[in-house]
Write an enzyme that holds these catalytic residues in place. Structure first.
Site, short mmCIF file in Angstrom:
data_model
loop_
_atom_site.label_atom_id
_atom_site.label_comp_id
_atom_site.label_asym_id
_atom_site.label_seq_id
_atom_site.Cartn_x
_atom_site.Cartn_y
_atom_site.Cartn_z
N PRO A 108 0.83 -1.21 0.00
CA PRO A 108 0.00 0.00 0.00
C PRO A 108 0.86 1.25 0.00
CG PRO A 108 -0.57 -1.45 1.84
CD PRO A 108 0.66 -2.02 1.21
N GLY A 110 1.99 5.11 0.77
CA GLY A 110 1.84 6.09 1.86
C GLY A 110 1.40 5.47 3.16
N ALA A 111 1.72 4.21 3.38
CA ALA A 111 1.24 3.53 4.58
C ALA A 111 2.38 3.11 5.49
CB ALA A 111 0.41 2.31 4.18
N GLY A 112 3.58 3.62 5.23
CA GLY A 112 4.69 3.32 6.13
C GLY A 112 5.40 2.01 5.82
N GLY A 114 7.30 1.65 3.08
CA GLY A 114 8.41 1.92 2.17
C GLY A 114 8.06 1.65 0.72
N ALA A 117 10.31 3.47 -1.96
CA ALA A 117 11.67 2.95 -2.08
C ALA A 117 11.67 1.56 -2.70
CB ALA A 117 12.35 2.93 -0.71
N ASP A 159 14.60 3.58 5.04
CA ASP A 159 13.76 2.80 4.12
C ASP A 159 14.59 2.16 3.02
OD1 ASP A 159 11.67 3.88 5.53
OD2 ASP A 159 10.47 4.35 3.76
O1 PMV Z 1 6.58 6.50 7.15
P1 PMV Z 1 7.75 5.59 6.94
O2 PMV Z 1 7.51 4.19 7.30
O3 PMV Z 1 8.43 5.77 5.64
O4 PMV Z 1 8.82 5.95 8.06
C1 PMV Z 1 9.31 7.21 8.26
C2 PMV Z 1 10.35 7.09 9.33
C3 PMV Z 1 10.78 8.43 9.88
O5 PMV Z 1 11.75 8.15 10.87
C4 PMV Z 1 9.62 9.15 10.52
C5 PMV Z 1 11.39 9.31 8.80
C6 PMV Z 1 12.71 8.80 8.26
O6 PMV Z 1 13.08 9.26 7.17
O7 PMV Z 1 13.39 8.01 8.90
#
Ligand code: PMV
Length: 322
Positions: A108, A110-112, A114, A117, A159
């Protein structure tokens, strides 16, 4: 005689896994360590196939009939992917090949996880394999980091590092990459909510907080850093139950950094009440996803899953970290 310069057999496919941050997000942007692992349940795939001579490089996206051409004049569609391919060819000093790259991903956006990347990594790997220009992981990582920087403000680089190296990492910004061993596998639930805040916004808000209250915020970063060291030790020695309180403490500190919200807090409480060993948000925060450490008793898993769904999770899935 073997012809070493023979072109590879096309089509050729490349893959990159998603990632999840276990501990240390946000503080990692400010020099503290963080721990992240590849998430093999989610991945991006890119297939490279030959195109007619002179047609150039095009990229096809899932569910879109339109192809993105490297030299298209439509800047709004597929800009990141086009840029990724262009930058790769520029760095390799290779002219545009006649290729079609087709992207498939179940990560997904924008859901954290990665997603950006992983998609860029799979694309560069497929492109390089097709034009027989293998990149070292080090070069690939630097390239993907440059692309991340264009689209995510000031990313720490965690990431791209986990995704390119496909190993658990203990990551400190601008320090050599450290991997580590997982002594005993452990089980997590990942709970998603149906909204997310772009990471550059929460990262920017934490930076503003740091500028306005440098001393207090520095202390929070330091405390998160100490938790990350303890978590690494627990993972390396198989002391899994002790990860639970560390997750809870990390979540409480992320709340102080203003990157949690009432929905994520409610999900943490619900999971803990249902018997989870620990719970925390993961990644940028204010939406996205969270991690729940499952206890040993398998019977508690459905109870915790149910509690999360009742508390507003849009999706809950299981993953084993090993
Ligand atoms: O939202 P994500 O899972 O890509 O994580 C971001 C992690 C942060 O520490 C908030 C930002 C970063 O670049 O490390």
């Amino acid at each position: 005689m073997e012809n070493l310069s023979q072109a590879p057999t096309l089509p050729i496919s490349s893959r990159a896994y998603a990632k999840i941050i276990l501990f240390g997000e946000h503080a990692v942007v400010h020099g503290q360590p963080a721990i992240a692992v590849p998430l093999q349940a989610l991945s991006a795939h890119v297939t490279a196939e030959a195109s007619p001579k002179g047609s150039g490089l095009s990229i096809s996206l899932p569910h879109s009939p339109e192809l993105i051409y490297l030299h298209s004049d439509n800047p709004s569609v597929g800009q990141t992917l086009r840029h990724t391919a262009k930058l790769t060819l520029e760095r390799l000093a290779i002219p545009e090949p006649d290729l079609k790259l087709s992207l498939h991903s179940n990560i997904p956006m924008g859901a954290g996880f990665g997603s950006g990347a992983a998609v860029s990594t799979a694309l560069v790997r497929a492109l390089c394999a097709a034009i027989q220009a293998p990149l070292t992981n080090e070069t690939l990582n630097a390239l993907i980091y440059d692309i991340e920087k264009l689209y995510h403000g000031t990313p720490s680089g965690i990431d791209n590092t986990v995704i390119v190296y496909e190993q658990p990492v203990f990551f400190i910004r601008e320090k050599p990459i450290e991997s580590f061993k997982i002594h005993t596998p452990f089980n997590l639930l990942i709970a998603r909510v149906d909204y997310a805040t772009p990471t550059y916004i929460t990262v920017g808000d934490v930076r503003t907080l740091y500028e306005s209250q440098p001393q207090q915020t520095r202390q929070i970063f330091d405390q998160i850093g100490a938790i990350v060291h303890q978590a690494r030790h627990a993972i390396e020695t198989g002391s899994i139950p002790s990860l639970g309180p560390l997750m809870n403490q990390n979540h409480a500190l992320l709340r102080q950094l203003t990157v949690s919200d009432e929905n994520l807090d409610r999900l943490c409480d619900a999971a803990l009440q249902a018997g989870a060993w620990g719970a925390k948000l993961s990644g940028g925060g204010r939406g996205g996803n969270m991690l729940i450490l499952l206890p040993e008793e398998p019977a508690l898993r459905p109870k915790i899953e149910n509690a999360l769904l009742q508390a507003g999770a849009s999706e809950v899935f299981f993953t084993s970290i090993n």
